[in-house]
Scaffold this motif. Structure first.
Motif, PDB file in Angstrom:
ATOM      1  N   THR A   4       0.844  -1.189   0.000  1.00 32.04           N
ATOM      2  CA  THR A   4       0.000   0.000   0.000  1.00 32.04           C
ATOM      3  C   THR A   4       0.880   1.239   0.000  1.00 32.04           C
ATOM      4  OG1 THR A   4      -0.106  -0.001   2.397  1.00 32.04           O
ATOM      5  CG2 THR A   4      -1.876  -1.126   1.226  1.00 32.04           C
ATOM      6  N   HIS A  10      -4.602   1.911   4.461  1.00 33.10           N
ATOM      7  CA  HIS A  10      -4.329   0.553   4.918  1.00 33.10           C
ATOM      8  C   HIS A  10      -5.641  -0.090   5.357  1.00 33.10           C
ATOM      9  CE1 HIS A  10      -2.629  -2.720   7.308  1.00 33.10           C
ATOM     10  NE2 HIS A  10      -1.581  -2.577   6.523  1.00 33.10           N
ATOM     11  N   PRO A  11      -5.979  -1.284   4.850  1.00 34.24           N
ATOM     12  CA  PRO A  11      -7.282  -1.874   5.153  1.00 34.24           C
ATOM     13  C   PRO A  11      -7.497  -2.176   6.632  1.00 34.24           C
ATOM     14  CG  PRO A  11      -5.957  -3.353   3.773  1.00 34.24           C
ATOM     15  CD  PRO A  11      -5.199  -2.083   3.923  1.00 34.24           C
ATOM     16  N   GLN A  14      -8.140   1.095   8.393  1.00 33.35           N
ATOM     17  CA  GLN A  14      -9.472   1.592   8.067  1.00 33.35           C
ATOM     18  C   GLN A  14     -10.557   0.789   8.784  1.00 33.35           C
ATOM     19  OE1 GLN A  14     -10.451   4.401   6.455  1.00 33.35           O
ATOM     20  NE2 GLN A  14      -8.275   4.736   6.790  1.00 33.35           N
ATOM     21  N   ILE A 137     -13.717   1.442   2.355  1.00 35.07           N
ATOM     22  CA  ILE A 137     -14.108   0.099   2.783  1.00 35.07           C
ATOM     23  C   ILE A 137     -14.890  -0.606   1.701  1.00 35.07           C
ATOM     24  CG2 ILE A 137     -15.439  -1.218   4.453  1.00 35.07           C
ATOM     25  CD1 ILE A 137     -14.655   0.805   6.533  1.00 35.07           C
TER      26      ILE A 137
END
Length: 137
Positions: A4, A10-11, A14, A137
């Motif tokens: 990333t 960043h998942p 998040q 998301i």
């Protein structure tokens, strides 16, 4: 292996921020309700006596009670709006939480432990809302 960049959120971060934002909305509504109760108690018992080393100070807390009641109402409304995830609700919630920090900073001489707790909770609320990007998301 995916990497990333600065432009891609960043998942995991998040996900934590999204969960914390919903928790922040719930926390904000709780702080709002408690602020309303705090204001009611300050208006009902508007004299506060503090005994120092050589003096007794008397404070009239009626004005602060009304400030906390109005602030509590704004906190609850902003928390309910925040649950929609709308951008205007996020901005409003951050502004109301910042005003809550200022109000509780001014309330420090009356109830220091409570004020520090609410300030800390408002900082968590602001962090969660500011780092949450619902579109990611």
């Amino acid at each position: 292996m995916t990497h990333t960049t600065e432009t891609e959120p960043h998942p995991v971060r998040q996900g934590v921020a999204a969960g914390t934002s919903i928790a922040a909305a719930i926390l904000m509504s709780t702080v709002g309700v408690l602020s309303i109760f705090e204001g009611i108690s300050a208006v009902a018992e508007d004299d506060l006596y503090i005994v120092g080393a050589e003096y007794v100070f008397e404070f009239d807390t009626t004005a602060w009670g009304w400030i906390h009641i109005v602030l509590g109402i704004f906190l609850v409304v902003a928390a309910l709006a925040l649950m929609t995830g709308a951008t205007w609700a996020r901005i409003t919630a951050i502004c109301v939480a910042a005003v809550s920090i200022l109000g509780n900073f001014m309330w420090l001489p009356y109830y220091p432990a409570w004020s520090i707790l609410v300030i800390a909770l408002d900082v968590v609320v602001i962090w969660a809302i500011a780092t949450w990007k619902p579109e990611a998301i």
